[in-house]
Design an enzyme around this catalytic site. Sequence first.
Site, short mmCIF file in Angstrom:
data_model
loop_
_atom_site.label_atom_id
_atom_site.label_comp_id
_atom_site.label_asym_id
_atom_site.label_seq_id
_atom_site.Cartn_x
_atom_site.Cartn_y
_atom_site.Cartn_z
N SER A 137 -79.38 21.61 9.60
CA SER A 137 -79.05 20.37 8.90
C SER A 137 -79.51 19.53 9.93
CB SER A 137 -77.47 20.33 8.82
OG SER A 137 -77.31 18.76 8.33
N TYR A 150 -69.23 20.98 11.47
CA TYR A 150 -70.32 21.43 10.68
C TYR A 150 -71.56 21.05 11.92
CZ TYR A 150 -73.95 21.07 7.02
OH TYR A 150 -75.15 21.27 6.04
#
Length: 239
Positions: A137, A150
């Site tokens: 990501s 995350y």
Amino acid sequence: MKRALVTGGSGGIGAAICRRLAADGYFVYVHANRNAAKAEALVAAIRADGGQAEALAFDVTDADASRAALEALVADAPIQVLVNNAGIHDDAVFPGMSAAQWHSVLDVSLNGFFNVTQPLTMAMIRSRWGRIINITSIAGLTGNRGQVNYSAAKGALHAATKSLSLELASRGITVNAVAPGIIQTGMIDGVFDKQAIESMVPMKRAGTPEEVASVVSFLASEQANYLSGQIISVNGGMI
Ligand code: NDP
């Protein structure tokens, strides 16, 4: 026929990757955890289009279950393309982040990477050809407010991608990461509205799962033979 495994094939980006790799001529294992029915439906759709696929389900955070499923899969032949795509987010500003939020996100993305990749590596090495593609990501590159867990998981995957690529380069195996920005799937529903996307993304729109899948397709192909240890961003020009 080369065999590909896509973890999280029941999700938005994973499903597009499965469809694309099947169209590219791979036998695709569509992996799911809770939504096995979605994986089965995708397998049926791929077969209806003339492709070859099979569904399988296990929790990537369960090391024993993952190993058992994967060792059976590579008993006779290697998985030659592995796409580590399964991932979750569970956002909170850091002072309010619970230990459970921290651990669960790292468990799926980072420990899941180990639990799935490690049992497949030796068979891939023996065959002297392979592709490991980790879906990470933009948050792992730039950080993101509310996503310390995350970002940590995805950033660690970037480092793991680089180290593993060094270990496997001489064996004909490439290891790369694809780092999406904002992609239109269930994962971003309720997270970003249209206005937010327009202000954050230079291309003024979310990306599509197919736009991520086309980069994965290239990395999996012979055309990407000399490309390893890289993080390829797919983010509409965000960074
Ligand atoms: P989805 O929520 O649509 O799909 C997530 C997938 O991960 C599902 O197939 C789910 O399986 C699987 N999964 C979750 N937990 C587990 C587990 N414990 N064991 C096995 N599988 C699990 O998300 P996306 O398609 O949007 O995201 C795919 C990847 O792309 C993720 O790694 C995500 O971090 C990354 N990404 C997504 C972005 C976006 O904007 N959408 C942006 C940047 C990165 P099941 O449903 O069967 O339980």
